[in-house]
Design a protein around this motif. Structure first.
Motif, short mmCIF file in Angstrom:
data_model
loop_
_atom_site.label_atom_id
_atom_site.label_comp_id
_atom_site.label_asym_id
_atom_site.label_seq_id
_atom_site.Cartn_x
_atom_site.Cartn_y
_atom_site.Cartn_z
N ILE A 81 0.84 -1.19 0.00
CA ILE A 81 0.00 0.00 0.00
C ILE A 81 0.88 1.24 0.00
CG2 ILE A 81 -1.65 1.33 1.36
CD1 ILE A 81 -2.76 -1.30 2.40
N LEU A 82 0.59 2.17 -0.91
CA LEU A 82 1.27 3.45 -0.94
C LEU A 82 0.37 4.45 -0.21
CD1 LEU A 82 3.51 5.34 -1.93
CD2 LEU A 82 2.23 5.61 -4.04
N THR A 83 0.82 4.97 0.92
CA THR A 83 0.05 5.94 1.68
C THR A 83 0.32 7.33 1.13
OG1 THR A 83 0.14 4.59 3.67
CG2 THR A 83 -0.35 6.93 3.97
N ILE A 84 -0.73 8.03 0.74
CA ILE A 84 -0.62 9.38 0.21
C ILE A 84 -1.41 10.30 1.14
CG2 ILE A 84 -1.03 10.90 -1.75
CD1 ILE A 84 -0.90 8.36 -3.52
N PRO A 85 -0.71 11.02 2.02
CA PRO A 85 -1.41 11.91 2.95
C PRO A 85 -1.85 13.21 2.29
CG PRO A 85 0.93 11.95 3.36
CD PRO A 85 0.71 10.98 2.25
N TYR A 86 -2.93 13.78 2.80
CA TYR A 86 -3.39 15.09 2.35
C TYR A 86 -3.98 15.84 3.53
CZ TYR A 86 -8.17 13.20 2.21
OH TYR A 86 -9.37 12.63 2.55
N ASN A 87 -4.08 17.16 3.40
CA ASN A 87 -4.65 17.96 4.46
C ASN A 87 -6.17 17.91 4.37
OD1 ASN A 87 -4.18 19.54 2.04
ND2 ASN A 87 -4.98 21.29 3.17
N ALA A 88 -6.82 17.56 5.47
CA ALA A 88 -8.27 17.49 5.52
C ALA A 88 -8.87 18.88 5.50
CB ALA A 88 -8.71 16.74 6.78
N TYR A 89 -10.13 18.97 5.10
CA TYR A 89 -10.83 20.26 5.09
C TYR A 89 -10.93 20.80 6.50
CZ TYR A 89 -14.70 23.56 5.02
OH TYR A 89 -15.48 24.66 5.19
N ASN A 119 -16.66 17.01 -2.69
CA ASN A 119 -17.02 15.59 -2.66
C ASN A 119 -16.55 14.88 -3.92
OD1 ASN A 119 -18.21 15.71 -0.15
ND2 ASN A 119 -20.24 16.16 -0.98
N GLU A 120 -16.62 15.56 -5.07
CA GLU A 120 -16.23 14.93 -6.33
C GLU A 120 -14.76 14.52 -6.31
OE1 GLU A 120 -19.81 17.24 -6.84
OE2 GLU A 120 -17.81 17.93 -6.24
N PHE A 121 -13.90 15.41 -5.82
CA PHE A 121 -12.48 15.09 -5.80
C PHE A 121 -12.18 14.01 -4.76
CE2 PHE A 121 -7.97 15.66 -4.80
CZ PHE A 121 -7.44 15.61 -6.08
N LEU A 122 -12.78 14.13 -3.57
CA LEU A 122 -12.54 13.13 -2.54
C LEU A 122 -13.07 11.76 -2.95
CD1 LEU A 122 -13.20 15.27 0.66
CD2 LEU A 122 -11.01 14.70 -0.42
N GLU A 123 -14.17 11.74 -3.73
CA GLU A 123 -14.66 10.47 -4.27
C GLU A 123 -13.66 9.88 -5.26
OE1 GLU A 123 -18.52 11.34 -5.86
OE2 GLU A 123 -19.41 11.55 -3.86
N GLN A 152 -10.45 13.64 -14.76
CA GLN A 152 -11.59 12.80 -14.41
C GLN A 152 -12.68 13.61 -13.70
OE1 GLN A 152 -10.61 8.90 -12.67
NE2 GLN A 152 -8.51 9.35 -13.27
N MET A 153 -12.26 14.58 -12.88
CA MET A 153 -13.21 15.41 -12.14
C MET A 153 -14.07 16.20 -13.12
SD MET A 153 -12.09 17.60 -8.85
CE MET A 153 -12.45 19.30 -9.11
N ILE A 154 -13.49 16.62 -14.22
CA ILE A 154 -14.19 17.41 -15.23
C ILE A 154 -15.15 16.54 -16.03
CG2 ILE A 154 -13.84 18.69 -17.39
CD1 ILE A 154 -11.18 19.69 -16.12
N SER A 155 -14.84 15.24 -16.16
CA SER A 155 -15.51 14.42 -17.17
C SER A 155 -16.68 13.57 -16.71
CB SER A 155 -14.49 13.50 -17.84
OG SER A 155 -14.12 12.49 -16.94
N GLY A 156 -17.00 13.51 -15.42
CA GLY A 156 -18.08 12.58 -15.12
C GLY A 156 -18.62 12.61 -13.72
N ASN A 157 -19.57 11.72 -13.48
CA ASN A 157 -20.24 11.58 -12.20
C ASN A 157 -19.58 10.45 -11.42
OD1 ASN A 157 -21.94 11.31 -10.06
ND2 ASN A 157 -23.74 10.69 -11.26
N HIS A 158 -18.75 10.80 -10.47
CA HIS A 158 -17.97 9.81 -9.75
C HIS A 158 -18.75 9.09 -8.68
CE1 HIS A 158 -15.68 13.24 -11.18
NE2 HIS A 158 -14.97 12.30 -11.73
N SER A 159 -19.93 9.62 -8.32
CA SER A 159 -20.74 8.94 -7.31
C SER A 159 -21.54 7.80 -7.92
CB SER A 159 -21.65 9.93 -6.59
OG SER A 159 -22.43 10.63 -7.53
#
Length: 148
Positions: A6-14, A26-30, A115-122
């Motif tokens: 597993i490659l852990t990729i950390p990010y700053n939470a909102y 939500n789209e990006f986090l999805e 990908q965020m621009i192109s579709g419905n990730h949910s």
């Protein structure tokens, strides 16, 4: 990363002290979850101040350093989603000891944006036809690099 690891990729939470970054949507986090389910990546949020100053990025670096032993896999990438000055900005942090971390990180984020621009990730049947793929073959190490 070990084969199958597993490659852990950390990010700053909102942080609700100010507006969210575009990348806290939500789209990006999805997309992060979608990518994590489709790969061996694990995107892990950490709480830090949202205000970019002399404090926030050094604080983010301190958080990454202090939590470096939380997983067995080394961290080669991190994401910093700017909330205050420019919510359209995402910073890719890369561990330069891994030759492929910088192009991998840039490719990953560029592909997420496409990908965020192109579709419905949910949509559970979501398959994006927009993505960016790259390949990299680094030059051989120089004599000076071999001497280090």
């Amino acid at each position: 990363v070990d084969d199958g690891g597993i490659l852990t990729i950390p990010y700053n939470a909102y942080n609700n002290a100010t507006r969210p970054s575009v990348f806290h949507s939500n789209e990006f986090l999805e997309l992060l979850e979608f990518d994590g389910n489709a790969s061996h990546n694990y995107f892990k949020p950490y709480d830090v101040t949202p205000f970019p100053s002399n404090l926030s990025l050094p604080e983010w670096q301190d958080v990454l350093y202090a939590t470096r032993d939380e997983t067995a896999q080394a961290r080669y990438l991190s994401l910093y989603m700017n909330q205050d000055l420019d919510p359209n900005l995402i910073i890719v942090g890369a561990n330069a000891s891994a030759f492929h971390s910088i192009p991998t990180g840039l490719n990953m984020v560029a592909s997420f944006i496409a990908q965020m621009i192109s579709g419905n990730h949910s949509d559970p049947n979501f398959v994006s036809n927009s993505y960016i793929k790259t390949a990299s073959q680094p030059f051989p190490a120089t004599a000076t690099q071999d001497g280090l």
